[in-house]
Design an enzyme around this catalytic site. Structure first.
Site, short mmCIF file in Angstrom:
data_model
loop_
_atom_site.label_atom_id
_atom_site.label_comp_id
_atom_site.label_asym_id
_atom_site.label_seq_id
_atom_site.Cartn_x
_atom_site.Cartn_y
_atom_site.Cartn_z
N LYS A 1 -41.87 -37.16 -22.29
CA LYS A 1 -41.91 -36.64 -23.67
C LYS A 1 -40.55 -36.13 -24.11
O LYS A 1 -40.09 -36.43 -25.23
CB LYS A 1 -42.96 -35.52 -23.78
N THR A 2 -39.87 -35.38 -23.26
CA THR A 2 -38.53 -34.89 -23.60
C THR A 2 -37.55 -36.04 -23.75
O THR A 2 -36.72 -36.07 -24.68
CB THR A 2 -38.02 -33.91 -22.52
N ASP B 1 -41.10 -28.11 -27.43
CA ASP B 1 -41.90 -28.38 -26.24
C ASP B 1 -43.04 -27.37 -26.14
O ASP B 1 -42.90 -26.22 -26.58
CB ASP B 1 -41.01 -28.33 -25.00
N THR C 1 -48.96 -30.58 -23.52
CA THR C 1 -49.77 -31.06 -22.41
C THR C 1 -51.25 -30.82 -22.69
O THR C 1 -52.10 -31.25 -21.92
CB THR C 1 -49.39 -30.34 -21.10
N ARG D 1 -41.33 -38.52 -13.03
CA ARG D 1 -40.61 -37.36 -12.49
C ARG D 1 -40.86 -37.21 -11.00
O ARG D 1 -39.94 -36.95 -10.22
CB ARG D 1 -41.04 -36.08 -13.22
#
Length: 356
Positions: A76-77, A121, A170, A229
């Site tokens: 997302k980032t 975020d 999230t 990640r």
């Protein structure tokens, strides 16, 4: 007490945790793709987002506000930074927990440049007063700044330059409908397939100057929980093992041996995950058992088991949440190499259903 914070701290300690620690953030900055063409996976999201950005550039306008939802570690980032790069605009990064007052948000909004991308975020954790101010800012590019207190307070309208808000969450279900409806484009980030993660690993290995063969990449990808990640984190740990124990070249055997040292098994389960399953199977015959009882048996907090371990176990089909408690599935018995007792009412719960 904010259980989101507790969960994040616990996740940070796990090799297969999806929350980024400082090392992850530093490495991700170097590995992050710079445009949609480099971004791996999320095919539908990339295609739709590409159309949104191309159309905005053709009109000479700022892009619509974008909402990205999904589990941590899915990109997302990265996508927010790509949006800014594709639009040729600067990006401002902040988070919901950092905005506790409407004044905090007003200070950020009033300093934005025309066309700038504001990445917010964990937008669902923003305070309610700031959230209500954001409604007007997103829709009318205006905020009302309150001057004074009590009956003498005055609202001064402040015009804002057009900007693009990229919200990430999230927990999309916690966003109020008025906020969610103000986003022109919404996308849900899905977990990655192993083949997509293999491409991520090969790309990261190339950037990190790590030699890895296809079988080694596949071994790491299969234990990465569908999350880039985690794949990158496991790659770094396997790289360390290969440099110390081998010639630096990562093969399937080297990857398997390294991840065995770090207690990450073939399905991506770590010590906590296996501890929950072992307690459920060995102590309670597969369940059903209450969450609090299970947490005591594992020696962890109730919230740690529920928020950190259970989501992946449920997604993998190893554990089920039922009204009567947690129940192990046949796949859980098979994964740990155990045989369910004949009298067990766990697994799919059929013994309870038919009174057997």
């Amino acid at each position: 007490m904010n259980w989101d914070d507790t969960t994040d701290e616990t996740a940070d300690e796990r090799l297969v945790g999806s929350v980024a620690d400082r090392e992850d953030q530093a490495v991700e900055a170097a590995l992050r793709p710079k445009d949609l063409g480099e971004f791996i996976g999320q095919e539908k999201v990339r295609e739709q987002l590409d159309l949104v950005l191309r159309a905005a550039r053709a009109r000479g306008a700022t892009a619509d506000h974008v909402l990205l939802s999904g589990a941590p570690g899915l990109g997302k980032t990265t996508l927010s930074m790509i949006i800014a790069a594709e639009m040729g605009a600067p990006i401002r990064i902040t988070s919901g927990p950092a905005i506790q007052h409407a004044g905090d948000l007003a200070a950020i909004l009033s300093s934005l440049q025309e066309g700038e991308v504001l990445f917010l975020d964990e937008i669902h954790r923003m305070s309610r007063p700031a959230e209500e101010m954001l409604y007007m800012a997103m829709e009318d590019f205006r905020v009302d700044v309150i001057v004074g207190k009590g009956p003498g307070a005055t609202a001064i309208p402040l015009e804002l330059p057009p900007f693009t808000l990229v919200g990430a969450t999230t927990r999309a279900g916690l966003l109020p409908p008025p906020l969610r409806d103000r986003f022109g484009f919404t996308a849900h980030m899905e977990f990655y397939e192993p083949t997509e993660l293999e491409r991520v690993i090969h790309r990261s290995a190339n950037l990190l100057d790590v030699e890895i063969d296809p079988a080694g990449a596949a071994e790491i990808a299969g234990r990465s929980r569908g999350t880039p990640r985690i794949a990158n984190r496991l790659l770094r740990r396997v790289r360390d093992y290969a440099q110390v124990k081998a010639d630096g070249f990562i093969t399937q055997d080297i990857a398997g041996a390294a991840l065995k040292v770090y207690e990450v098994d073939g399905r991506g389960l770590d010590r906590l995950d296996r501890g929950v399953l072992e307690a459920l199977l060995k102590l309670f015959g597969g369940g059903p058992v209450g969450l609090s009882t299970l947490a005591v048996a594992v020696g962890e907090e109730r919230e740690t088991v529920e928020e950190v371990a259970e989501p992946f176990l449920v997604r993998e089909g190893l554990l089920a949440r039922t009204p009567r408690g947690r129940v192990a599935t046949p796949a859980a018995w098979a994964h740990l190499g155990l045989t369910p007792p004949r009298s067990s009412t766990g697994g799919n719960g059929q013994g309870d259903l038919f009174g057997a």
